[in-house]
Design a protein around this motif. Structure first.
Motif, mmCIF file in Angstrom:
data_model
loop_
_atom_site.group_PDB
_atom_site.id
_atom_site.type_symbol
_atom_site.label_atom_id
_atom_site.label_comp_id
_atom_site.label_asym_id
_atom_site.label_seq_id
_atom_site.Cartn_x
_atom_site.Cartn_y
_atom_site.Cartn_z
ATOM 1 N N SER A 210 15.921 -29.479 4.148
ATOM 2 C CA SER A 210 16.289 -29.690 5.542
ATOM 3 C C SER A 210 15.490 -28.765 6.455
ATOM 4 C CB SER A 210 17.797 -29.403 5.678
ATOM 5 O OG SER A 210 18.259 -29.634 6.977
ATOM 6 N N VAL A 211 14.861 -29.328 7.492
ATOM 7 C CA VAL A 211 14.115 -28.511 8.463
ATOM 8 C C VAL A 211 14.608 -28.883 9.858
ATOM 9 C CG1 VAL A 211 12.030 -28.470 7.025
ATOM 10 C CG2 VAL A 211 12.233 -30.197 8.836
ATOM 11 N N GLY A 212 14.221 -28.064 10.848
ATOM 12 C CA GLY A 212 14.442 -28.580 12.186
ATOM 13 C C GLY A 212 14.690 -27.621 13.310
ATOM 14 N N SER A 213 14.079 -27.986 14.416
ATOM 15 C CA SER A 213 14.339 -27.454 15.753
ATOM 16 C C SER A 213 13.794 -28.568 16.644
ATOM 17 C CB SER A 213 13.559 -26.160 15.994
ATOM 18 O OG SER A 213 12.182 -26.428 16.153
ATOM 19 N N THR A 214 14.167 -28.594 17.890
ATOM 20 C CA THR A 214 13.666 -29.686 18.733
ATOM 21 C C THR A 214 12.135 -29.687 18.834
ATOM 22 O OG1 THR A 214 15.712 -30.006 19.924
ATOM 23 C CG2 THR A 214 13.687 -30.560 21.123
ATOM 24 N N PRO A 215 11.484 -28.533 19.087
ATOM 25 C CA PRO A 215 10.017 -28.597 19.200
ATOM 26 C C PRO A 215 9.341 -29.073 17.916
ATOM 27 C CG PRO A 215 10.853 -26.508 20.085
ATOM 28 C CD PRO A 215 12.006 -27.194 19.432
ATOM 29 N N THR A 216 9.786 -28.540 16.767
ATOM 30 C CA THR A 216 9.087 -28.908 15.523
ATOM 31 C C THR A 216 9.467 -30.314 15.058
ATOM 32 O OG1 THR A 216 10.781 -27.760 14.208
ATOM 33 C CG2 THR A 216 8.769 -26.519 14.728
ATOM 34 N N ALA A 217 10.666 -30.768 15.423
ATOM 35 C CA ALA A 217 11.050 -32.142 15.056
ATOM 36 C C ALA A 217 10.213 -33.145 15.836
ATOM 37 C CB ALA A 217 12.535 -32.364 15.339
ATOM 38 N N LEU A 218 10.007 -32.867 17.125
ATOM 39 C CA LEU A 218 9.304 -33.844 17.969
ATOM 40 C C LEU A 218 7.786 -33.802 17.784
ATOM 41 C CD1 LEU A 218 11.407 -33.588 21.240
ATOM 42 C CD2 LEU A 218 11.210 -35.574 19.741
ATOM 43 N N LEU A 219 7.258 -32.642 17.400
ATOM 44 C CA LEU A 219 5.798 -32.525 17.287
ATOM 45 C C LEU A 219 5.312 -32.444 15.846
ATOM 46 C CD1 LEU A 219 5.395 -30.203 20.353
ATOM 47 C CD2 LEU A 219 4.376 -32.439 20.103
ATOM 48 N N GLY A 220 6.263 -32.386 14.904
ATOM 49 C CA GLY A 220 5.883 -32.292 13.499
ATOM 50 C C GLY A 220 5.228 -33.583 13.015
ATOM 51 N N GLU A 221 4.480 -33.457 11.947
ATOM 52 C CA GLU A 221 3.818 -34.609 11.320
ATOM 53 C C GLU A 221 4.081 -34.525 9.823
ATOM 54 O OE1 GLU A 221 1.119 -36.778 12.579
ATOM 55 O OE2 GLU A 221 1.641 -36.192 14.637
ATOM 56 N N GLY A 222 4.008 -35.644 9.177
ATOM 57 C CA GLY A 222 4.057 -35.653 7.712
ATOM 58 C C GLY A 222 5.469 -35.653 7.163
ATOM 59 N N PHE A 223 6.134 -34.530 7.214
ATOM 60 C CA PHE A 223 7.487 -34.347 6.671
ATOM 61 C C PHE A 223 7.563 -34.707 5.179
ATOM 62 C CE2 PHE A 223 8.074 -34.857 11.265
ATOM 63 C CZ PHE A 223 8.860 -33.759 11.567
ATOM 64 N N ASP A 224 6.433 -34.507 4.449
ATOM 65 C CA ASP A 224 6.441 -34.807 3.007
ATOM 66 C C ASP A 224 7.494 -33.953 2.305
ATOM 67 O OD1 ASP A 224 4.303 -36.277 3.701
ATOM 68 O OD2 ASP A 224 2.803 -34.861 2.937
ATOM 69 N N GLN A 225 8.240 -34.559 1.439
ATOM 70 C CA GLN A 225 9.321 -33.934 0.642
ATOM 71 C C GLN A 225 10.547 -33.546 1.470
ATOM 72 O OE1 GLN A 225 8.108 -30.856 -2.220
ATOM 73 N NE2 GLN A 225 6.011 -31.576 -1.989
ATOM 74 N N VAL A 226 10.410 -33.507 2.792
ATOM 75 C CA VAL A 226 11.564 -33.153 3.640
ATOM 76 C C VAL A 226 12.556 -34.314 3.586
ATOM 77 C CG1 VAL A 226 12.259 -32.812 6.053
ATOM 78 C CG2 VAL A 226 10.242 -31.624 5.137
ATOM 79 N N THR A 227 13.833 -34.012 3.379
ATOM 80 C CA THR A 227 14.809 -35.109 3.300
ATOM 81 C C THR A 227 15.538 -35.330 4.618
ATOM 82 O OG1 THR A 227 16.613 -33.684 2.543
ATOM 83 C CG2 THR A 227 15.229 -34.672 0.824
ATOM 84 N N GLU A 228 15.545 -34.308 5.506
ATOM 85 C CA GLU A 228 16.264 -34.491 6.771
ATOM 86 C C GLU A 228 15.758 -33.505 7.818
ATOM 87 O OE1 GLU A 228 20.329 -33.540 5.443
ATOM 88 O OE2 GLU A 228 20.029 -31.530 6.272
ATOM 89 N N VAL A 229 15.944 -33.888 9.089
ATOM 90 C CA VAL A 229 15.496 -33.063 10.206
ATOM 91 C C VAL A 229 16.678 -32.829 11.146
ATOM 92 C CG1 VAL A 229 13.942 -32.979 12.199
ATOM 93 C CG2 VAL A 229 13.138 -33.938 10.038
ATOM 94 N N ARG A 230 16.858 -31.555 11.527
ATOM 95 C CA ARG A 230 17.958 -31.217 12.436
ATOM 96 C C ARG A 230 17.376 -30.803 13.793
ATOM 97 N NH1 ARG A 230 17.613 -27.740 8.811
ATOM 98 N NH2 ARG A 230 17.605 -26.118 10.395
ATOM 99 N N ALA A 231 17.721 -31.547 14.833
ATOM 100 C CA ALA A 231 17.362 -31.128 16.194
ATOM 101 C C ALA A 231 18.626 -31.227 17.023
ATOM 102 C CB ALA A 231 16.271 -32.024 16.762
ATOM 103 N N GLY A 232 18.736 -30.391 18.054
ATOM 104 C CA GLY A 232 19.973 -30.371 18.845
ATOM 105 C C GLY A 232 19.746 -30.571 20.329
ATOM 106 N N VAL A 233 18.942 -29.689 20.898
ATOM 107 C CA VAL A 233 18.813 -29.709 22.363
ATOM 108 C C VAL A 233 17.989 -30.906 22.840
ATOM 109 C CG1 VAL A 233 16.749 -28.238 22.641
ATOM 110 C CG2 VAL A 233 18.603 -28.086 24.300
ATOM 111 N N TYR A 234 17.352 -31.617 21.885
ATOM 112 C CA TYR A 234 16.517 -32.782 22.235
ATOM 113 C C TYR A 234 17.271 -33.811 23.067
ATOM 114 C CZ TYR A 234 19.025 -35.769 18.954
ATOM 115 O OH TYR A 234 20.003 -36.497 18.331
ATOM 116 N N ALA A 235 18.585 -33.898 22.886
ATOM 117 C CA ALA A 235 19.338 -34.970 23.550
ATOM 118 C C ALA A 235 19.439 -34.742 25.055
ATOM 119 C CB ALA A 235 20.728 -35.101 22.923
#
Ligand SMILES: Cc1ncc(COP(=O)(O)O)c(C=O)c1O
Length: 369
Positions: A210-235
């Motif tokens: 599990s990874v995540g923050s709003t900046p890295t969720a929105l600008l991240g690429e690939g996400f290989d092996q990552v099973t889930e992304v947590r972002a909060g303030v994005y909404a």
């Protein structure tokens, strides 16, 4: 739609902007075929959670047991409590689990693994445990190459309690360009991949990465092996996100509605009925950058160069730039203030006046622990 019927100060939530922000993240994560586990701590609202999750039984993240309780009662079934666990919280975690909720807990020390292990043995139960990985040296977590990682995972795995690993790139908030955020997103993902492969060498596999923050969720690429992304303030977004370049000020769904309640003619100041009690004391990324928030007109259009420069408990002060006259803002004029930090501003209010094209609604929110 006229907002004149509303008492000020109050918190506005622009529903269309909220939905646009939610769609933006969903599209990004669909593109990489990775599950979203939204963090619900910013808005702390069941109504907002319905839009963020689509279906309340979908995976979500919380930062307090109060959120866990409230969202579980509303129908959330798969909750990650993403703050390091302490022993005295375990009975309540078990209580929630006995009500049919899967509540994942996180830890980054052998001591925590030991007391969770002992608690599960004594209570003849199982809890889902994630080890927190430090990907940026900013807060909590264990570095992927720390030998303790294997020791913690082993004690958890021996009792069937180990589910996987989690990290949060809070360091993204210190980035100074979109390229730096992209690099931070890679660093965040690399840390968990590294930890997962070290664990795999000891025959310990991670169901959850599990990874995540709003900046890295929105600008991240690939996400290989990552099973889930947590972002909060994005909404809702906020000025911190706008200053990072992750969104535009126009995307911010949250604002404090306020009225002009006075003029200081000598200083060319507007006095507002929103002080720090309504705006919070959070100054965002760089003190003085946006003061206590950027000023918009009643319709939400940003008024260039206007900030809440200082704030008393119930008074906000806007120093008008040269050339702008107080007469443009008669007493009673409605203005909106964009928040520096959405979580902090929202926490000052009991709920949201939700505005859309031709409708107004009220969504309560909760606080406390
Ligand atoms: C553990 C954890 N995960 C995810 C998030 C979400 O980050 P953001 O608010 O940038 O979306 C946070 C925020 O503090 C967090 O602490």
């Amino acid at each position: 739609m006229s907002l004149d019927c509303l008492q000020t100060p109050c918190l506005l939530l622009d529903k269309q902007k909220l939905l646009n922000n939610i769609n933006r993240l969903n599209k990004q994560l669909t593109r990489f075929n990775v599950t979203s586990r939204p963090h619900l701590k910013t808005l702390k609202s069941v109504d907002a959670a319905r839009y963020m999750l689509g279906d309340l039984s979908a995976p979500c993240t919380v930062s307090t047991l109060q959120e866990a309780r409230q969202f579980a009662q509303a129908g959330c079934k798969d909750i990650t409590y993403a703050v390091g666990i302490s022993e005295h919280k375990l009975p309540e975690i078990l209580d929630l689990q006995n009500q049919g909720v899967t509540l994942h807990i996180i830890m980054d020390s052998f001591e925590q693994a030991q007391f969770v292990h002992a608690f599960c043995r004594e209570n003849d139960c199982q809890l889902s445990c994630l080890i927190e990985i430090d990907c940026d040296g900013k807060r909590a977590g264990i570095k992927p190459d720390d030998p303790q990682l294997i020791a913690i995972a082993k004690i958890l795995q021996s009792a069937g309690l180990f589910s996987g690993i989690l990290t949060h790139a809070g360091g993204a908030y210190d980035c100074r360009s979109l390229d730096e955020i992209r690099a931070m997103a890679q660093q965040e993902q690399a840390a968990v991949r590294d930890a997962a492969s070290k664990l795999q060498r000891h025959q310990i596999s991670c169901d959850v990465i599990s990874v995540g923050s709003t900046p890295t969720a929105l600008l991240g690429e690939g996400f290989d092996q990552v099973t889930e992304v947590r972002a909060g303030v994005y909404a809702s977004m906020d000025l911190v996100m706008a200053d990072l370049g992750v969104c535009q000020p126009e995307d911010i769904a949250l604002s404090v509605l306020t009225r002009v309640i006075g003029h200081n003619k000598e200083k060319n100041w507007l006095i507002l009925d929103a002080g720090w009690m309504a705006l919070s004391r959070d100054l965002g990324l760089a003190p003085q950058q946006n003061g206590y928030g950027r000023v918009c007109d009643e319709t939400g259009d940003v008024l260039p160069g206007l900030y809440v420069n200082s704030a008393n408990q119930e008074h906000g002060i806007v120093a008008l730039p040269e050339g702008l006259d107080l007469s443009h803002f008669t007493i009673g004029t409605l203005l909106r203030i964009l928040p520096n930090h959405a979580c902090a501003t929202a926490a000052q209010h009991a709920g949201y006046q939700v505005i859309s094209d031709d409708e107004m609604d009220y969504w309560p929110r909760f606080g406390g622990w």
